[in-house]
Design an enzyme around this catalytic site. Structure first.
Site, PDB file in Angstrom:
ATOM      1  N   LYS A   1       2.882   5.455   3.170  1.00 12.31           N
ATOM      2  CA  LYS A   1       1.524   4.994   2.607  1.00 12.31           C
ATOM      3  C   LYS A   1       1.178   4.079   2.364  1.00 12.31           C
ATOM      4  O   LYS A   1      -0.010   4.084   2.741  1.00 12.31           O
ATOM      5  CB  LYS A   1       2.454   6.131   0.803  1.00 12.31           C
ATOM      6  CG  LYS A   1       2.452   7.219   1.468  1.00 12.31           C
ATOM      7  CD  LYS A   1       3.540   7.714  -0.330  1.00 12.31           C
ATOM      8  CE  LYS A   1       4.833   7.193  -0.539  1.00 12.31           C
ATOM      9  NZ  LYS A   1       5.769   7.252  -1.498  1.00 12.31           N
TER      10      LYS A   1
ATOM     11  N   ARG B   1      18.434   8.342  -0.599  1.00  8.39           N
ATOM     12  CA  ARG B   1      17.112   8.377  -0.946  1.00  8.39           C
ATOM     13  C   ARG B   1      16.444  10.114  -0.886  1.00  8.39           C
ATOM     14  O   ARG B   1      15.344  10.153  -1.448  1.00  8.39           O
ATOM     15  CB  ARG B   1      16.300   7.395  -1.127  1.00  8.39           C
ATOM     16  CG  ARG B   1      16.874   5.764  -1.329  1.00  8.39           C
ATOM     17  CD  ARG B   1      15.926   4.643  -0.539  1.00  8.39           C
ATOM     18  NE  ARG B   1      14.525   3.914  -0.595  1.00  8.39           N
ATOM     19  CZ  ARG B   1      13.935   3.503   0.038  1.00  8.39           C
ATOM     20  NH1 ARG B   1      14.282   2.783   1.221  1.00  8.39           N
ATOM     21  NH2 ARG B   1      12.506   3.513   0.335  1.00  8.39           N
TER      22      ARG B   1
ATOM     23  N   ARG C   1       6.678  11.097 -10.315  1.00  6.22           N
ATOM     24  CA  ARG C   1       7.906  11.090  -9.802  1.00  6.22           C
ATOM     25  C   ARG C   1       9.047  12.137  -9.809  1.00  6.22           C
ATOM     26  O   ARG C   1       9.686  13.191  -8.813  1.00  6.22           O
ATOM     27  CB  ARG C   1       9.197  10.336  -9.143  1.00  6.22           C
ATOM     28  CG  ARG C   1       8.158   8.988  -8.241  1.00  6.22           C
ATOM     29  CD  ARG C   1       9.607   7.942  -7.861  1.00  6.22           C
ATOM     30  NE  ARG C   1       8.492   6.828  -6.797  1.00  6.22           N
ATOM     31  CZ  ARG C   1       8.983   6.080  -6.721  1.00  6.22           C
ATOM     32  NH1 ARG C   1       9.053   5.317  -7.481  1.00  6.22           N
ATOM     33  NH2 ARG C   1       8.270   5.024  -5.528  1.00  6.22           N
TER      34      ARG C   1
ATOM     35  N   ARG D   1      14.767  -0.191  12.247  1.00  6.56           N
ATOM     36  CA  ARG D   1      14.696  -1.416  11.493  1.00  6.56           C
ATOM     37  C   ARG D   1      16.065  -2.744  10.497  1.00  6.56           C
ATOM     38  O   ARG D   1      17.145  -2.941  11.131  1.00  6.56           O
ATOM     39  CB  ARG D   1      14.028  -2.533   9.327  1.00  6.56           C
ATOM     40  CG  ARG D   1      12.759  -0.916   9.626  1.00  6.56           C
ATOM     41  CD  ARG D   1      11.419  -0.912   9.446  1.00  6.56           C
ATOM     42  NE  ARG D   1      11.958  -1.403   7.777  1.00  6.56           N
ATOM     43  CZ  ARG D   1      11.139  -1.527   6.173  1.00  6.56           C
ATOM     44  NH1 ARG D   1       9.868  -1.517   6.767  1.00  6.56           N
ATOM     45  NH2 ARG D   1      12.160  -2.120   4.928  1.00  6.56           N
TER      46      ARG D   1
ATOM     47  N   ARG E   1      19.193  -4.816   6.860  1.00  5.07           N
ATOM     48  CA  ARG E   1      19.646  -4.232   5.647  1.00  5.07           C
ATOM     49  C   ARG E   1      20.092  -3.687   4.577  1.00  5.07           C
ATOM     50  O   ARG E   1      19.668  -2.135   5.310  1.00  5.07           O
ATOM     51  CB  ARG E   1      17.782  -4.589   4.650  1.00  5.07           C
ATOM     52  CG  ARG E   1      17.224  -6.196   4.996  1.00  5.07           C
ATOM     53  CD  ARG E   1      15.820  -6.416   4.287  1.00  5.07           C
ATOM     54  NE  ARG E   1      15.176  -5.226   4.240  1.00  5.07           N
ATOM     55  CZ  ARG E   1      14.533  -4.558   3.395  1.00  5.07           C
ATOM     56  NH1 ARG E   1      14.586  -5.035   2.171  1.00  5.07           N
ATOM     57  NH2 ARG E   1      14.242  -2.755   3.058  1.00  5.07           N
TER      58      ARG E   1
END
Ligand SMILES: [Zn+2]
Length: 227
Positions: free
Chosen positions: A17, A175, A92, A131, A164
C-alpha cells in the site's frame, strides 16, 4: 465544481500500500493520509488533539476512534485535500467505517472508491517473512527479492542480519488473522455500496500501479458523464 477523488486504500499487511500510495500521490496530486503518521505528527506538534491522544498512549491505552476521526477531519479540511485524498490505515473495523461515513456526511463529502489491493496470505508471508534486517543500521534485505551477497551478513556494514519480531511467520499469520476477522467485513460493506475496486496485488508493483491508475481514470470518466 470539480469532482472529488476521495479514496481509501485497503489491503493486508505486505500488500504494498505504501508503495502504491506514493505513486497515486504523484499521479493524481492527492494528499496521502496515513493515519499512523497523522497521529504521530499530532502528538509531536502537540496539537490539542495530539495532547489528548498522548494521554491515552502514556496510559498504555488505544487512542479512541473519535480522536483519530477528529484528526482526519482536520486534515481533510486543509486546502490540499479539497479535490480528494488517499486514506490509509483507517477504517480497520466496522464501527470505524460507520463513524467515518457519519464524519464524511458532516463534512458534506462522500467516499469515491475503496481500492483493495488483494494479496493471498501465502504471498504476504513470502514477502514479509523473507525480510532480513541488519542489527547495526536497520538495512533491509530479502532472501528472495533482494538477497545479501553473503548469507546472514549486511552488504553495507558487515553486521548480522536477523528476522525482526514483526517479520516472524507466526507473527505475520497472527496479523493476517486480525485482518481477516476485523477488517475483511469492510470489503463486503463497501462492495455492497458499489464503491469497492479490487486490484490484483500479486502482480509486480508497476502493473499494480497501472491497474489502479486505469481504475481511477474510469471513475473520473464516469463522474464527468454523470455531471
Ligand atoms: Zn547494515
Amino acid at each position: 465544481m470539480a469532482q472529488q477523488l476521495n479514496l481509501i486504500l485497503f489491503g493486508p499487511p505486505g500488500a504494498g500500500k505504501g508503495t502504491q500510495a506514493e505513486r497515486l500521490r504523484k499521479d493524481f496530486e492527492l494528499p496521502y493520509i496515513a493515519t499512523g503518521d497523522m497521529l504521530r505528527a499530532n502528538v509531536k506538534e502537540q496539537t490539542e488533539l495530539g495532547k489528548q491522544a498522548k494521554a491515552y498512549m502514556d496510559a498504555g491505552d488505544l487512542v479512541p476512534d473519535e480522536l483519530i476521526l477528529a484528526m482526519a477531519a482536520d486534515r481533510l479540511n486543509e486546502d490540499d485535500a479539497q479535490d480528494g485524498f488517499i486514506l490509509d490505515g483507517f477504517p480497520r473495523t466496522m464501527p470505524q467505517a460507520e463513524a467515518l461515513d457519519a464524519k464524511m456526511e458532516e463534512l458534506g463529502r462522500a467516499l469515491t472508491a475503496v481500492v483493495l489491493i488483494d494479496v493471498s496470505d501465502d504471498e504476504v508471508v513470502r514477502r514479509l517473512g523473507g525480510r532480513r534486517t541488519c542489527t547495526e543500521n536497520g538495512h533491509v534485505f530479502h532472501v528472495e527479492f533482494n538477497p545479501p551477497k553473503r548469507e546472514g551478513v549486511c552488504d553495507l556494514d558487515d553486521s548480522d542480519l536477523i528476522v525482526r519480531e514483526d517479520d516472524r511467520p507466526e507473527v505475520i499469520r497472527h496479523r493476517l488473522e486480525q485482518y481477516h476477522a476485523k477488517t475483511e467485513p469492510l470489503v463486503g460493506y463497501y462492495d455492497h455500496r458499489s464503491i469497492l475496486r479490487r486490484i490484483d496485488g500479486a502482480a509486480p508493483p508497476d502493473a499494480v500501479a497501472e491497474e489502479i491508475r486505469r481504475t481511477l481514470a474510469t471513475i473520473r470518466l464516469e463522474q464527468d458523464e454523470a455531471v
